[in-house]
Design a protein around this motif. Structure first.
Motif, short mmCIF file in Angstrom:
data_model
loop_
_atom_site.label_atom_id
_atom_site.label_comp_id
_atom_site.label_asym_id
_atom_site.label_seq_id
_atom_site.Cartn_x
_atom_site.Cartn_y
_atom_site.Cartn_z
N TYR A 1 -11.85 0.78 -1.75
CA TYR A 1 -11.50 -0.10 -2.87
C TYR A 1 -10.29 0.46 -3.58
CZ TYR A 1 -15.82 -2.68 -2.28
OH TYR A 1 -16.81 -3.47 -1.78
N VAL A 2 -9.42 -0.45 -4.01
CA VAL A 2 -8.20 -0.08 -4.70
C VAL A 2 -8.02 -0.96 -5.93
CG1 VAL A 2 -7.02 0.79 -2.64
CG2 VAL A 2 -6.81 -1.62 -3.24
N ILE A 3 -7.22 -0.48 -6.87
CA ILE A 3 -6.81 -1.27 -8.02
C ILE A 3 -5.43 -1.83 -7.70
CG2 ILE A 3 -6.12 -1.19 -10.45
CD1 ILE A 3 -8.98 -0.70 -10.39
N LEU B 1 0.82 -1.22 0.00
CA LEU B 1 0.00 0.00 0.00
C LEU B 1 0.85 1.27 0.00
CD1 LEU B 1 -2.67 -1.08 2.67
CD2 LEU B 1 -2.84 -1.21 0.17
N GLU B 2 2.13 1.15 -0.26
CA GLU B 2 3.03 2.30 -0.20
C GLU B 2 2.62 3.44 -1.12
OE1 GLU B 2 5.85 3.25 1.65
OE2 GLU B 2 5.21 1.61 2.94
N PHE C 1 0.77 -4.46 -6.01
CA PHE C 1 0.82 -3.07 -5.56
C PHE C 1 -0.52 -2.38 -5.77
CE2 PHE C 1 5.18 -4.15 -6.36
CZ PHE C 1 5.89 -3.46 -5.40
N ALA C 2 -1.07 -1.78 -4.72
CA ALA C 2 -2.28 -0.97 -4.84
C ALA C 2 -1.86 0.34 -5.49
CB ALA C 2 -2.90 -0.72 -3.47
N LEU C 3 -2.46 0.63 -6.66
CA LEU C 3 -2.02 1.78 -7.44
C LEU C 3 -2.94 2.98 -7.37
CD1 LEU C 3 -0.85 -0.11 -10.64
CD2 LEU C 3 0.54 0.68 -8.71
#
Length: 96
Positions: free
Chosen positions: A45-47, A34-35, A52-54
């Motif tokens: 919600y993340v992609i 999650l950096e 890596f969550a972008l």
């Protein structure tokens, strides 16, 4: 194939270096870095691409994408059991 898959953040390990979290991809849960989104919160919600969550994504878009990926069989391809998939491909390619 590597997809950028939407998922819901269900836990964040604040003490991890790098910052990581547990992401739910329609029932499949995986750790992701999650950096790039250090202020993301549980429930958002993340992609995620290659671990890596972008970017963030709204819930409606995330659910629609997950549903489409599931219908196309892409979630199984991306998150399924690699040994089972290889066995099915091998069995399907044998001469009968």
């Amino acid at each position: 194939m590597c997809l950028a898959v939407p998922g819901k953040v269900v836990a964040i390990d604040e003490g991890a270096d790098p910052l990581t979290g547990l992401i739910d991809f329609g029932g499949v849960r995986k750790q992701a870095c999650l950096e790039y989104l250090p202020d993301v919160r549980v429930g958002e919600y993340v992609i995620v691409h290659v671990g890596f969550a972008l970017q963030r994504l709204d819930e409606e878009s995330a659910r629609a994408s997950l549903e489409l990926f599931e219908q196309l069989g892409l979630l199984e391809e991306e998150f399924g059991d690699a040994w089972e998939q290889a066995d099915r491909q091998r069995s399907g390619s044998e001469v009968q």
